[in-house]
Design a protein around this motif. Structure first.
Motif, mmCIF file in Angstrom:
data_model
loop_
_atom_site.group_PDB
_atom_site.id
_atom_site.type_symbol
_atom_site.label_atom_id
_atom_site.label_comp_id
_atom_site.label_asym_id
_atom_site.label_seq_id
_atom_site.Cartn_x
_atom_site.Cartn_y
_atom_site.Cartn_z
ATOM 1 N N VAL A 151 0.783 -1.253 0.104
ATOM 2 C CA VAL A 151 0.012 0.155 0.193
ATOM 3 C C VAL A 151 1.082 1.200 -0.014
ATOM 4 O O VAL A 151 0.570 2.296 -0.935
ATOM 5 N N ILE A 152 1.646 1.223 0.892
ATOM 6 C CA ILE A 152 2.606 2.404 1.024
ATOM 7 C C ILE A 152 3.457 2.698 -0.097
ATOM 8 O O ILE A 152 3.323 3.844 -0.800
ATOM 9 N N LEU A 153 3.911 1.715 -0.830
ATOM 10 C CA LEU A 153 4.890 1.985 -2.105
ATOM 11 C C LEU A 153 3.943 2.231 -3.407
ATOM 12 O O LEU A 153 4.606 2.738 -4.253
ATOM 13 N N PHE A 154 2.953 1.604 -3.424
ATOM 14 C CA PHE A 154 1.991 1.811 -4.356
ATOM 15 C C PHE A 154 1.727 3.453 -4.640
ATOM 16 O O PHE A 154 1.721 4.126 -5.382
ATOM 17 N N ILE A 155 1.203 3.906 -3.283
ATOM 18 C CA ILE A 155 0.856 5.246 -3.265
ATOM 19 C C ILE A 155 2.282 6.129 -3.623
ATOM 20 O O ILE A 155 2.308 7.368 -4.268
ATOM 21 N N TYR A 156 3.452 5.672 -3.007
ATOM 22 C CA TYR A 156 4.631 6.412 -3.176
ATOM 23 C C TYR A 156 4.785 6.461 -4.906
ATOM 24 O O TYR A 156 5.373 7.492 -5.322
ATOM 25 N N GLY A 157 4.727 5.195 -5.510
ATOM 26 C CA GLY A 157 5.064 5.288 -6.945
ATOM 27 C C GLY A 157 4.160 5.936 -7.578
ATOM 28 O O GLY A 157 4.509 6.848 -8.619
ATOM 29 N N TRP A 158 2.798 6.070 -7.285
ATOM 30 C CA TRP A 158 1.815 6.635 -8.091
ATOM 31 C C TRP A 158 1.749 8.203 -8.274
ATOM 32 O O TRP A 158 1.603 8.886 -8.954
ATOM 33 N N ASN A 159 2.431 8.800 -6.884
ATOM 34 C CA ASN A 159 2.523 10.106 -6.582
ATOM 35 C C ASN A 159 3.894 10.635 -6.926
ATOM 36 O O ASN A 159 4.185 11.744 -6.862
ATOM 37 N N GLN A 160 4.527 9.849 -7.397
ATOM 38 C CA GLN A 160 5.974 10.421 -7.852
ATOM 39 C C GLN A 160 5.731 11.778 -9.059
ATOM 40 O O GLN A 160 5.073 11.424 -9.919
ATOM 41 N N TYR A 161 6.568 12.726 -9.129
ATOM 42 C CA TYR A 161 6.090 13.784 -9.666
ATOM 43 C C TYR A 161 7.637 14.266 -10.421
ATOM 44 O O TYR A 161 7.667 14.573 -11.445
ATOM 45 N N LEU A 162 8.437 14.517 -9.569
ATOM 46 C CA LEU A 162 9.705 15.185 -10.168
ATOM 47 C C LEU A 162 10.379 14.377 -11.108
ATOM 48 O O LEU A 162 10.756 14.686 -12.035
ATOM 49 N N TRP A 163 10.693 13.124 -10.534
ATOM 50 C CA TRP A 163 11.501 12.249 -11.433
ATOM 51 C C TRP A 163 10.537 11.923 -12.810
ATOM 52 O O TRP A 163 11.602 12.110 -13.838
ATOM 53 N N PRO A 164 9.493 11.453 -12.917
ATOM 54 C CA PRO A 164 8.743 11.345 -13.994
ATOM 55 C C PRO A 164 8.987 12.885 -14.917
ATOM 56 O O PRO A 164 9.173 12.686 -16.196
ATOM 57 N N LEU A 165 8.927 13.767 -14.301
ATOM 58 C CA LEU A 165 8.754 15.031 -14.918
ATOM 59 C C LEU A 165 10.338 15.223 -15.836
ATOM 60 O O LEU A 165 10.453 15.776 -16.795
ATOM 61 N N LEU A 166 11.347 14.722 -15.198
ATOM 62 C CA LEU A 166 12.344 14.791 -15.769
ATOM 63 C C LEU A 166 13.011 13.790 -16.965
ATOM 64 O O LEU A 166 13.473 13.879 -17.742
ATOM 65 N N VAL A 167 12.486 12.855 -16.488
ATOM 66 C CA VAL A 167 12.661 11.507 -17.399
ATOM 67 C C VAL A 167 12.012 11.429 -18.819
ATOM 68 O O VAL A 167 12.464 10.922 -19.742
ATOM 69 N N THR A 168 10.640 11.711 -18.665
ATOM 70 C CA THR A 168 9.947 11.600 -19.899
ATOM 71 C C THR A 168 9.941 12.968 -20.629
ATOM 72 O O THR A 168 9.429 14.048 -20.089
ATOM 73 N N THR A 169 9.871 12.706 -21.839
ATOM 74 C CA THR A 169 9.656 14.100 -22.844
ATOM 75 C C THR A 169 8.512 13.599 -23.717
ATOM 76 O O THR A 169 7.929 14.450 -24.301
ATOM 77 N N ASP A 170 8.427 12.318 -23.982
ATOM 78 C CA ASP A 170 7.562 11.577 -25.011
ATOM 79 C C ASP A 170 6.150 11.721 -24.201
ATOM 80 O O ASP A 170 5.967 11.443 -23.116
ATOM 81 N N LYS A 171 5.257 12.548 -24.905
ATOM 82 C CA LYS A 171 3.804 12.641 -24.265
ATOM 83 C C LYS A 171 3.234 11.385 -24.037
ATOM 84 O O LYS A 171 2.318 11.160 -23.099
ATOM 85 N N ASN A 172 3.582 10.113 -24.744
ATOM 86 C CA ASN A 172 2.875 9.021 -24.326
ATOM 87 C C ASN A 172 3.494 8.351 -23.211
ATOM 88 O O ASN A 172 3.157 7.055 -22.882
ATOM 89 N N MET A 173 4.553 8.955 -22.656
ATOM 90 C CA MET A 173 5.120 8.383 -21.414
ATOM 91 C C MET A 173 4.677 9.035 -20.281
ATOM 92 O O MET A 173 5.210 8.738 -19.069
ATOM 93 N N MET A 174 3.894 9.918 -20.275
ATOM 94 C CA MET A 174 3.654 10.707 -19.441
ATOM 95 C C MET A 174 2.936 10.198 -18.153
ATOM 96 O O MET A 174 1.922 9.602 -18.515
#
Lengths: 265, 280
Positions: free
Chosen positions: B204-227
């Motif tokens: 439960v804790i990790l699922f929420i952690y993963g779902w709410n990640q923001y900064l990292w996806p913001l940096l790693v994805t530039t492709d619109k289909n990966m957002m």
């Protein structure tokens, strides 16, 4: 062994951080940072921000937990209702609060304006700060509430009954028995909240104010991102990361020491 | 309770209800805003009751996407993949490393433990720049692996599983060995079933952690289909500087919070147990 190699891999990642920043003239970066007025100001702002977030969310959740501990029926329902802001992503929380406080149409901001208070967090630094603090504290209430409630329910009922027989009023019982007995929880939460405000509020700030207006809400983590990925000052940004790492490690060690010792009465 | 004080009990309930109202108010407004059309949301007293555009907005956001961006459906899927990969990845790595640390007496055992322990304290936000360079060099930008591996590679759960394993009585291990079970069989048949609850809580804790990640996806994805969906909210708020399309933003926000909230409420008991016991 595989787990061992995993650990080595992780340690390599961390060493990379130091490696990369030390390949360049890293000491200069640090000196530059500490001579930079702007950085010192950001530091102070971060401290202020975390203190406000911690105080606001701790006090609200302490009151709520004390009340939930008192009522006999419905504790579970209240807990369910209060628990889930924890699951809301910081960015989403930020978006919600921006909507409520949007200068021209937001529900709370128009209400404030009709009361004669000019609200525009896009222009006024202190209002932007207040908004970010509220949004960050709101998200943390549920977490604190859970811990306070768990802490209070772990206190033996006989203590409270004895005090009640001695005619101590509920308020007096709270301050002389419950509050001192949950000190370890409070202290633990304080550290957690400060760490939270330091590092996990990036999303909120990014979506609500982007560190503005005029850097009024720029905290350390935000500055690392801003300098590194927007300003492309990689060395300076890495130096800031290192300082942050030291801070986290320091705080965690401090916390563990304190928790191990427990709070003495 | 101890004494009967109807007035103070009533006050307690009142304070609690007020607290709940304050906590819930933004969510109610989200639902309201998601159910109106854009014109209504620009008139000044904003509505406090539900409108009739809810399913209209839902269709628009999920199917077509907003302002030429990817449909939210894809982003929801991305978020789900990311959250699940992080949760499963972290749990399996942590289980194995905790197993190694607790049950095997190899050289430098404590050194490894402390190394893991220190990485545990470093949030991605802090080690973001070096991590980004490593991922970019490995060519993992814009992939699910790039999204998840750096987040998996901090053994948050190791510490908790170590505690769980330490509390398993040694007699179990001895009994298993007498019955001729090897190390892996002991792990699968005894240790895993015994620590079922902590695994679930950690999930439960990790699922929420993963779902709410923001900064990292913001940096790693530039492709619109990966957002991920959490990112899309930010993009939508920036899309139109003057008047954000609140009805779509709020609908997306609603969609972004439903899965983690469901997980938390559905597994509330485990979640509370996991939180308060690990103190993480």
């Amino acid at each position: 062994m595989w787990p061992a190699s995993q650990a080595v891999y992780q340690s390599l990642l961390v060493e990379d951080a130091f490696g990369m920043s030390s390949q360049f003239v890293w000491l200069d970066n640090f000196i530059e940072l500490f001579e930079d007025d702007h950085y010192i100001k950001t530091f102070g702002r971060t401290l202020f921000f975390s203190a406000m977030v911690a105080m606001l969310s701790l006090s609200v959740s302490l009151v709520l937990a004390a009340m939930a501990d008192r009522v006999i029926r419905g504790t579970g329902i209240y807990r369910t209702l209060l628990i889930w802001p924890y699951a809301v992503a910081p960015v989403v929380a930020g978006a919600l609060w921006v909507f409520l406080f949007y200068p021209t149409t937001g529900i709370i901001s128009t209400f404030l304006t009709s009361m004669g208070y000019e609200w525009n967090h896009q222009l006024k630094g202190n209002q932007a700060m207040a908004l970010v603090v509220i949004a960050a504290a709101w998200k943390q209430i549920s977490y604190n509430f859970l811990f306070f409630l768990a802490g209070m329910q772990a206190i033996p009922k006989s203590l409270i009954e004895a005090a009640a027989i001695d005619a101590a009023s509920p308020a007096k019982r709270f301050w002389t028995i419950i509050f001192p007995l949950i000190t370890p929880t409070t202290f633990f939460l304080l550290v957690v909240n400060i760490v939270y405000a330091f590092f996990e509020t990036f999303g909120i700030i990014h979506v609500v104010t982007k560190g503005g207006p005029a850097n009024a809400t720029e905290i350390l983590v935000f500055k690392v991102y801003n300098d590194g990925f927007v300003g492309l000052d990689l060395g300076g940004s890495a130096a800031q990361s290192v300082i942050l790492m030291v801070l986290v490690i320091g705080m965690t060690i401090f916390q563990f020491k304190y928790i191990e010792r427990k709070v003495e009465y | 309770m101890i004494e009967n004080r109807p007035v103070s009990t009533a006050i307690s309930h009142f304070v609690l209800l007020a607290g709940v109202a304050i906590v819930l108010f933004p969510i109610w407004i989200t639902i309201v805003a998601a159910s109106h059309d854009v014109a209504r949301l620009l008139e000044v007293p904003l509505p406090l009751g539900l409108g009739d555009q809810f399913f209209e907005n839902l269709k628009q956001v999920v199917g077509k996407g907003v302002e030429g961006s990817t449909p939210i459906g894809i982003m929801l899927f991305n978020s789900l993949v990311m959250a699940l990969m992080i949760a499963f990845g972290k749990i399996s790595i942590s289980l194995l490393s905790a197993y190694a640390i607790v049950y095997f007496d190899f050289r430098f055992r404590m050194l490894f433990f402390w190394m893991i322990f220190i990485t545990l304290m470093l949030p991605v936000e802090v080690r973001i720049l070096p991590t980004y360079e490593v991922v970019a060099k490995l060519g993992m930008l814009d992939t699910y692996w790039g999204l998840t591996i750096p987040l998996i590679a901090s053994a948050t759960a190791t510490f908790m599983f170590r505690q769980t394993f330490l509390s398993v009585p040694d007699e179990l291990l001895e009994a298993a060995r007498i019955d001729g079970a090897g190390p892996m069989q002991f792990f699968w048949d005894i240790l895993l079933p015994v620590s079922r609850t902590s695994i679930a809580a950690m999930f439960v804790i990790l699922f929420i952690y993963g779902w709410n990640q923001y900064l990292w996806p913001l940096l790693v994805t530039t492709d619109k289909n990966m957002m991920t969906i959490v990112m899309s909210i930010k993009n939508m708020m920036e899309a139109l500087e003057e008047t954000p399309k609140w009805h779509h933003i709020m609908m997306t926000a609603l969609l972004a919070m439903i899965p983690p909230v469901l997980v938390v409420i559905g597994m509330q008991k485990l979640f509370v147990k996991g939180l308060t016991e690990t103190e993480k």
